[in-house]
Design a protein around this motif. Structure first.
Motif, PDB file in Angstrom:
ATOM      1  N   GLU A 157       0.850  -1.186   0.000  1.00 27.05           N
ATOM      2  CA  GLU A 157       0.000   0.000   0.000  1.00 27.05           C
ATOM      3  C   GLU A 157       0.886   1.236   0.000  1.00 27.05           C
ATOM      4  N   SER A 159       0.528   5.343   0.419  1.00 27.09           N
ATOM      5  CA  SER A 159      -0.439   6.353   0.855  1.00 27.09           C
ATOM      6  C   SER A 159       0.230   7.716   1.020  1.00 27.09           C
ATOM      7  N   THR A 212      -3.731   0.485  -3.185  1.00 29.07           N
ATOM      8  CA  THR A 212      -3.370  -0.846  -2.720  1.00 29.07           C
ATOM      9  C   THR A 212      -3.209  -1.755  -3.926  1.00 29.07           C
ATOM     10  N   THR A 214      -2.001  -5.703  -5.115  1.00 28.28           N
ATOM     11  CA  THR A 214      -1.568  -7.055  -4.788  1.00 28.28           C
ATOM     12  C   THR A 214      -0.507  -7.482  -5.792  1.00 28.28           C
TER      13      THR A 214
END
Length: 222
Positions: A157, A159, A212, A214
């Motif tokens: 992630e 941010s 986010t 994966t």
């Protein structure tokens, strides 16, 4: 003693490396040329909105250029160490913004991503951090921006959170990010098959933008 086949393979690898360096040099020069043209055009316009729009374009071109420099060749594919890429882009944005009193904290874990995802991630960082620097602290307000990169289950992630005026303050009609900038960030998140979220910062004023991703989502599209 090396066999003829070994020599042929070595020569082929050297030619490939030389062609790759030449291609990288051409891309770098092309991006610098585009940036220079945009900068010159910005100096010729008198409308402040147009000037700011061109400045934003220049920042995006710069972000792509930085991403290109951070792509390296791993064991069997191109890859990018994301923390180093984020660190350079944030440093460039902070330097060009010249905002005294606005500190930027970096909390970056090492994450390796496919080289093809470097430019989209660079643009997401550029949009989120650039938005905070331009809009979160009007009228010379002080503040702090936190950029975090952390590994999570099966991915990571990224941010960007500020403690600025947020979206409900009387300082203006600030949105989590300007409409076009948000569109760019959303498109880039889709490019890496990530999920982009925007909203307030829990327990404090400000805006948080996070993507986010994966690791499975970085696999080539079928």
């Amino acid at each position: 003693m090396a066999s003829p086949s070994d020599d042929d393979e070595t020569n082929a690898l050297e030619r490939h490396a030389a062609r790759q360096r030449e291609s990288e040099h051409r891309v770098k020069n092309t991006l610098q040329l585009i940036s220079s043209i945009v900068m010159l055009q910005g100096r010729r316009v008198s409308d402040e909105d147009v000037r700011q729009a061109l400045k934003a374009v220049q920042s995006r071109v710069a972000a792509v250029s930085v991403a290109h420099r951070h792509v390296t060749w791993g064991e069997d594919a191109e890859e990018t160490e994301l923390a180093g890429l984020v660190r350079e882009i944030v440093g460039d944005l902070a330097g060009s913004a010249g905002r005294e009193g606005v500190d930027i904290d970096l909390d970056l874990e090492s994450v390796i991503i496919p080289g093809r995802n470097a430019a989209p991630m660079a643009l997401i960082v550029s949009e989120a951090v650039g938005n905070a620097l331009r809009h979160a602290y009007p009228d010379g307000r002080n503040g702090r921006i936190r950029v975090a990169l952390q590994r999570i289950d099966h991915g990571f992630e990224l941010s960007v959170a500020d403690d600025g005026v947020g979206v409900d303050d009387g300082a203006g009609d600030r949105a989590p990010t300007p409409a076009f900038g948000l569109t760019v960030a959303q498109l880039m998140a889709q490019q890496v098959r990530g999920r982009l979220q925007t909203g307030g910062v829990p327990g404090q004023p400000g805006v948080r933008i996070a993507v986010t991703v994966t690791m499975d989502s970085t696999a080539p599209r079928a």
